[in-house]
Design an enzyme around this catalytic site. Structure first.
Site, mmCIF file in Angstrom:
data_model
loop_
_atom_site.group_PDB
_atom_site.id
_atom_site.type_symbol
_atom_site.label_atom_id
_atom_site.label_comp_id
_atom_site.label_asym_id
_atom_site.label_seq_id
_atom_site.Cartn_x
_atom_site.Cartn_y
_atom_site.Cartn_z
ATOM 1 N N TYR A 1 17.083 51.113 38.627
ATOM 2 C CA TYR A 1 16.866 52.144 39.669
ATOM 3 C C TYR A 1 17.490 53.175 39.760
ATOM 4 C CZ TYR A 1 13.432 48.414 40.918
ATOM 5 O OH TYR A 1 12.455 47.437 41.011
ATOM 6 N N GLY A 2 18.483 53.388 38.883
ATOM 7 C CA GLY A 2 19.374 54.359 38.955
ATOM 8 C C GLY A 2 20.716 54.237 38.205
ATOM 9 N N GLU B 1 24.517 51.442 34.930
ATOM 10 C CA GLU B 1 23.200 51.946 34.716
ATOM 11 C C GLU B 1 22.191 50.749 35.046
ATOM 12 O OE1 GLU B 1 22.478 54.948 31.819
ATOM 13 O OE2 GLU B 1 20.369 55.128 32.284
ATOM 14 N N ASP C 1 16.414 40.585 46.051
ATOM 15 C CA ASP C 1 17.125 40.483 44.707
ATOM 16 C C ASP C 1 18.667 39.799 45.074
ATOM 17 O OD1 ASP C 1 17.117 40.483 42.022
ATOM 18 O OD2 ASP C 1 17.665 42.741 41.990
#
Lengths: 318, 484
Positions: free
Chosen positions: B137-138, B134, B250
């Protein structure tokens, strides 16, 4: 690498069975409403100083969306708003829903140049009309309602398109092709031809803008060629016509360099020459709710769902 | 059978011979049957093709109000009926002759594939298996596609708190992931939706490991040959992204997934976006701190693909060291750690770095001892070419930093040991496949908000005796630095 050349295209089945027509909207009415949607998006985009790719993206998204969804299920105003809102995000020119709603309200108000002149009240002449802000003021309640419609329609558009929001436009390709054809000599070194027809650098600038104008016109063409043709084909067709308009000679069979068939080019040229949907005299006026009518050398098109419903009823009874 | 040498157990009998003959006949019959089957399948396929052609033709006739060119063609060969209907104007033979051009035949035109415009499938097509991770962003979970039985990774986008419709970051994530098709980029299968409008899931191939967990759990670091293969894969994926005008923003080991076939896949495009040339001011709140480049830390508003290359440099070092190279605790600590290893830039090394927003409020110790990198002593076992690649990936000046495309051609990859073949990679048990993952002890990607203003002193402890003990010194108001 290939990705900038391809666009998701409509299948023949999708093109032959429009959901709007299946829900009872006659083809002619559907075309009118599509045209009005393009006009509204284009006008709003210009007023908001959005770049043309953002505007074109919005129009293509809207056309793709109406391939899968009926105009009765997703009324025009909220759909145009949502597709323009989505396109500003996709092209990194984010706008606030509030600004979009205000602009559309203005475009549909009697003060807008899109409004039919005969429906403007004679008594509220310029001075009074300017001060009468209520004509394009959006009350808070209306705003909130429209905003939530806009956002839910945005989600529906994304779902209907399978989140494939890539819209590859022909503008940059066309410019690139023109450069490759060597007809855009830079202003610093104008070519010296004896007859002098090509030496004027301004003419080359016009070649680009004419090409772009053709491509922009195609967006509102009833043939919806942005749904059926890849961007490189559109770019080549735009160049072909612009070059013909300006008398610029291009090498023989140059379009094959960019993998366009003569047949395809011919079809697109016919579509472009056919121009956009035009009323009897070419002028189109837009109102939110009202009566579809032809008068004063123009045509009034109403976009509100109730007016569309009434027009459908009228056409059925004809 | 007949060639078998006779054993003393063998009792050659007529029965045996008959048995052998029977078996042979059986085999032959099977073979013939198989051949027959293949032939039939081919015939069927041909018939189907013919049928499809006819259908296509019929379809085109059915929509004959549409001009013929609207029909999309998938095959490259020209259609006979087309050429008959629209006889192509041949080249003016004189022109061709003048050019000495023999090629007057039909030009072979490329046909471009056209994806269909179709709505999302439902998330009910998938059966959830277990949660993997988790993030901000989701939620990523493992799921099985019910129809095909394939195991996939399902990422649920967090849309609950959104007030402006579908978030632009998620739009970018989906758009860039769709555009960045590469063997070493995680494959986006589709986007599926649930009943509610805010239930949106990205379906990707399920990949067994992430490089971060793998590095933590491996008893030995990767071999040089393995590092080379991984680096080549990472660089080639990044080069493709950059060529498609996509910045990942990223890159880090926990965003690099690895399968059991020696392939890494770049994942998590949550911060990725398209960039332009010239670049526009973009947010500085990108890239996880440990992988963030000095220009971002110093507050540059215009940056480019070089920030991804810096992250790749950090990943390269991490593959060798088995731990992150610069583990800063804050932005300023991160800068200290970078300058500690890479040296404080001189104005020749990085012209204009002093004019970057955050650089003005920082004081840097500047002597001969603080400039120049110390990679040689940090990586004693790396070859000269390896150090040279690392130092060009970690070049302080973004304009001098090597590009991913150039790095692919670096001599380091041609040195012995050669990059190891993917098939020869060791395999590992998958954590994501079975158990809940450990929480990673690394800072997470920056969230939206104001960019941090840096001030204070950049300590370079550990660089030399001169700066040892800097961390004990009192630091003026604000916050104090803890460096070790």
């Amino acid at each position: 690498m290939v990705s900038i050349f391809t666009a998701p295209l409509a299948t023949p089945a999708q093109l032959s069975t429009s959901p709007s027509q299946q829900s009872g909207i006659p083809e002619s009415l559907e075309q009118k409403l599509h045209l009005v949607a393009c006009r509204l998006i284009q006008a709003a985009g210009i007023l908001m100083e959005l770049p043309q790719p953002t505007i074109a993206t919005a129009i293509v998204l809207l056309q793709r969306y109406y391939l899968t969804t009926s105009l009765t299920a997703s009324p025009l105003l909220q759909t145009t708003l949502a597709s323009l809102y989505l396109s500003t995000k996709l092209t990194e020119h984010s706008q606030k829903p509030r600004d979009l709603i205000n602009i559309f309200k203005y475009l549909l108000s009697p003060t807008s140049p899109l409004h039919p002149p005969h429906l403007r009240h004679k008594d509220d002449e310029t001075t009074e009309r300017k001060s009468n802000k209520s004509l394009y003021y959006v009350p808070e309640g209306d705003y909130t309602a429209l905003r939530s419609l806009l956002l839910s329609t945005e989600a529906k558009i994304l779902r209907a398109l399978g989140f494939n929001t890539t819209v590859n436009l022909p503008y940059t390709l066309a410019f690139n092709y023109l450069q490759s054809l060597g007809v855009l000599t830079s202003t610093s070194t104008p070519t010296k031809t004896p007859d002098g027809s090509l030496s004027n650098p301004l003419q080359h600038d016009k070649l680009v803008s004419t090409t772009f104008a053709y491509l922009t016109d195609l967006l509102s063409s009833p043939s919806q060629v942005y749904l059926t043709h890849h961007p490189h084909e559109l770019a080549v067709a735009g160049i072909y016509l612009a070059a013909r308009d300006h008398g610029v000679k291009l090498p023989e069979r140059w379009w094959e360099v960019w993998d366009v068939e003569r047949e395809t080019l011919g079809f697109l040229v016919v579509v472009m020459r056919g121009g956009t949907y035009t009323a009897a005299s070419g002028k189109v006026w837009i109102v939110e709710e009202g009566v579809f009518e032809e008068r004063d050398g123009g045509e009034v098109i109403a976009i509100g769902p109730d007016s569309v419903e009434r027009e459908m009823e009228r056409l059925r009874n004809l | 059978m007949s060639s078998k040498p006779k054993s003393r157990w063998e009792t050659e009998t007529a029965e045996d011979a008959a048995e052998a003959a029977r078996r042979k006949a059986e085999k032959d019959a099977k073979k013939a049957l198989k051949l027959e089957k293949v032939r039939k399948a081919e015939e069927e396929a041909a018939a189907r093709r013919r049928h499809e052609d006819e259908e296509r033709h019929a379809q085109s006739l059915a929509v004959s109000d549409e001009p013929p060119s609207k029909r999309r063609k998938v095959s490259a060969e020209p259609d006979d009926d087309d050429t008959a209907a629209f006889p192509r104007k041949k080249h003016a033979s004189s022109a061709a002759a003048a050019n000495g051009d023999k090629d007057t035949s039909e030009a072979r035109l490329i046909r471009f594939p056209a994806p269909e415009i179709k709505p999302c499938n439902s998330v009910d097509d998938y059966e959830p298996l277990n949660r993997i991770e988790e993030g901000s962003y989701g939620i990523v979970s493992r799921a099985r596609h019910i129809a095909s039985g394939e195991v996939v990774a399902l990422k649920k986008l967090k849309l609950e708190g959104e007030t402006d419709g579908f978030p632009i970051t998620s739009l970018r994530e989906i758009q860039t992931l769709m555009a960045a098709r590469h063997a070493n980029v995680v494959n986006l299968r589709e986007v599926v939706v649930g009943e509610q409008l805010n239930q949106v899931y990205i379906v990707m191939d399920f990949i067994e490991h992430d490089l971060k967990t793998l590095l933590d759990d491996m008893p030995e670091p990767f071999l040089q040959s393995e590092v080379k293969t991984l680096m080549l894969q990472l660089l080639s994926a990044t080069a493709t992204m950059h060529a498609n005008w996509i910045m990942h923003r990223d890159l880090k080991t926990s965003n690099l997934l690895m399968n059991n076939r020696g392939q890494i896949k770049v994942a998590d495009f949550g911060l990725a976006r398209y960039f332009g040339d010239p670049c526009l001011p973009l947010t500085q709140l990108v890239v996880t701190l440990w992988y963030r480049s000095p220009e971002l830390l110093l507050g540059a508003q215009k940056y480019g693909t070089a920030i991804d290359v810096w992250s790749i440099g950090c990943i390269f070092a991490e593959l060798i060291l088995k731990e992150p190279l610069f583990q800063g605790k804050s932005e300023i600590d991160q800068l200290s750690k970078i300058f500690e290893l890479m040296g404080v830039p001189t104005d020749e090394e990085w012209p204009g770095w002093r004019r970057l927003p955050n650089s003005k409020s920082l004081r840097f110790p500047r002597t001969k001892q603080t400039t120049g990198h110390l990679l040689r002593s940090k990586f004693p076992l790396l070859t000269t070419n390896g150090v040279s690649l690392l130092s060009s990936l970690l070049s302080l000046d973004p304009s001098k930093r090597i590009t991913a495309e150039e790095a692919l051609k670096h001599p380091y990859f041609r040195d012995d040991p050669k990059p190891k073949s993917e098939a020869m990679f060791p395999t590992f048990p998958s954590k994501a496949g079975q158990e809940k993952r450990r929480r990673l002890n690394s800072p997470s990607a920056p969230m939206r908000g104001d960019a941090p203003q840096l001030f204070g002193e950049v300590g370079l402890a550990g660089r030399s005796g001169l700066f040892a003990g800097l961390e004990e010194e009192e630091v003026g108001g604000g916050f104090s630095l803890k460096v070790h």
